[in-house]
Design a protein around this motif. Sequence first.
Motif, PDB file in Angstrom:
ATOM      1  N   ARG A 170      47.578  89.634  42.295  1.00 56.63           N
ATOM      2  CA  ARG A 170      46.283  90.172  42.616  1.00 56.63           C
ATOM      3  C   ARG A 170      45.552  89.069  43.215  1.00 56.63           C
ATOM      4  O   ARG A 170      44.821  89.323  44.219  1.00 56.63           O
ATOM      5  CB  ARG A 170      45.754  90.571  41.068  1.00 56.63           C
ATOM      6  N   LEU A 171      45.652  87.977  42.731  1.00 56.79           N
ATOM      7  CA  LEU A 171      44.920  86.839  43.322  1.00 56.79           C
ATOM      8  C   LEU A 171      45.493  86.646  44.743  1.00 56.79           C
ATOM      9  O   LEU A 171      44.602  86.262  45.716  1.00 56.79           O
ATOM     10  CB  LEU A 171      45.359  85.414  42.653  1.00 56.79           C
ATOM     11  N   ASP A 172      46.718  86.642  45.050  1.00 57.11           N
ATOM     12  CA  ASP A 172      47.402  86.623  46.307  1.00 57.11           C
ATOM     13  C   ASP A 172      46.759  87.547  47.079  1.00 57.11           C
ATOM     14  O   ASP A 172      46.151  87.423  48.649  1.00 57.11           O
ATOM     15  CB  ASP A 172      48.868  86.808  46.288  1.00 57.11           C
ATOM     16  N   LEU A 173      46.468  88.910  46.662  1.00 55.93           N
ATOM     17  CA  LEU A 173      45.965  90.117  47.573  1.00 55.93           C
ATOM     18  C   LEU A 173      44.430  89.759  47.656  1.00 55.93           C
ATOM     19  O   LEU A 173      43.744  90.126  48.854  1.00 55.93           O
ATOM     20  CB  LEU A 173      46.446  91.219  46.919  1.00 55.93           C
ATOM     21  N   TRP A 174      43.869  89.192  46.781  1.00 58.51           N
ATOM     22  CA  TRP A 174      42.257  88.793  46.866  1.00 58.51           C
ATOM     23  C   TRP A 174      42.231  88.007  47.971  1.00 58.51           C
ATOM     24  O   TRP A 174      41.233  88.057  48.681  1.00 58.51           O
ATOM     25  CB  TRP A 174      41.661  88.379  45.700  1.00 58.51           C
ATOM     26  N   ASN A 175      42.933  87.033  47.929  1.00 56.44           N
ATOM     27  CA  ASN A 175      42.777  85.696  49.081  1.00 56.44           C
ATOM     28  C   ASN A 175      43.080  86.608  50.484  1.00 56.44           C
ATOM     29  O   ASN A 175      42.441  86.133  51.614  1.00 56.44           O
ATOM     30  CB  ASN A 175      43.640  84.735  48.817  1.00 56.44           C
ATOM     31  N   LYS A 176      44.056  87.670  50.655  1.00 57.76           N
ATOM     32  CA  LYS A 176      44.052  88.133  51.744  1.00 57.76           C
ATOM     33  C   LYS A 176      42.876  88.871  52.226  1.00 57.76           C
ATOM     34  O   LYS A 176      42.706  89.107  53.498  1.00 57.76           O
ATOM     35  CB  LYS A 176      45.522  88.976  51.743  1.00 57.76           C
ATOM     36  N   ILE A 177      42.331  89.573  51.400  1.00 52.62           N
ATOM     37  CA  ILE A 177      41.028  90.393  51.588  1.00 52.62           C
ATOM     38  C   ILE A 177      39.966  89.499  52.271  1.00 52.62           C
ATOM     39  O   ILE A 177      39.133  89.816  53.094  1.00 52.62           O
ATOM     40  CB  ILE A 177      40.788  91.364  50.252  1.00 52.62           C
TER      41      ILE A 177
END
Length: 308
Positions: A170-177
């Motif tokens: 989740r955190l990884d995807l948040w940072n991509k966003i």
Amino acid sequence: MSSTVMEIKNVKKSFKGNEVLKEINITVNRGSIYALLGPNGAGKSTLLKIITGLLNSDSGRVTINNINVAENPTAVQKLFSFSSQNTTVDGVLTGYENLVLIAKLRHEPNPRNVALNLLKTFRLIDAKDKAVSNYSGGMQRRLDLAMSLVGDPEIVFLDEPTTGLDPSSRLDLWNKIKELKSQGKTIFLTTQYLDEADYLADKIVFLHDGKIIATGSPDEMKRIVGENKLFIEFNNILDLEKSSKLLQIYSPQQTNSCELSINLTEEIKTTLNIFSILTNEKIVIKSFKMITPTLDDVFMTLTKGRKS
């Protein structure tokens, strides 16, 4: 160029007499992350389908770059990508093949280069030749997001982007966003996760029972509940009573036999002043903690007593 990229005006939608959306009005600024927040059944996915031209509203209108979505969906759909809560990747194909296929469908002049660049950007290059069915859930979501960026869309719509992911993914995807926002993209996402909206959004809308019940930045929303609070625990009742008098200007409230609670209107200044006063009077504290309102607190406050 106007700062407004999307306007939703008086949108209503009913299914079999059940009013799912009730007079929805939203303005989205270019280059921002906008979160539509609400529990399951609040109407988030229905609104997103209307915004993206997949569903017609009963009344009202949606414009993107001043183009009416209902009247000219083809022109509008060239401006954005839409990633649904269920990944649209093909598990039989490799990650590279998925991206090349999408790039060809979108008439990219060099689909192989597009695929390789996106695989690098989303840290999937080492798995480019693996069947997507062998990817983890987080990898599949990253690939799905990468596929939505083929063609360099101005706006990215994300429906429940991290559903089912573990905390690290989740955190990884948040940072991509967030990276997409830094590149000038406008992100419009729906989520039922309040921490997700808090971490990502410049502005959020609380949707409940088909109605907007509050809108603003995460910090503005938290002020609905109140200021941050400082809790100070003392070793004995005498120290508490003395401290309560010394700190009278801050209107301390006794929460239990040896604890005071103080609203922090100016968080750093007020906290430093309080500890300076106590130190000068040689009052020893047992412990202290600072509590910040969360969006969970806000949502509970806003929905208390409302029809669910």
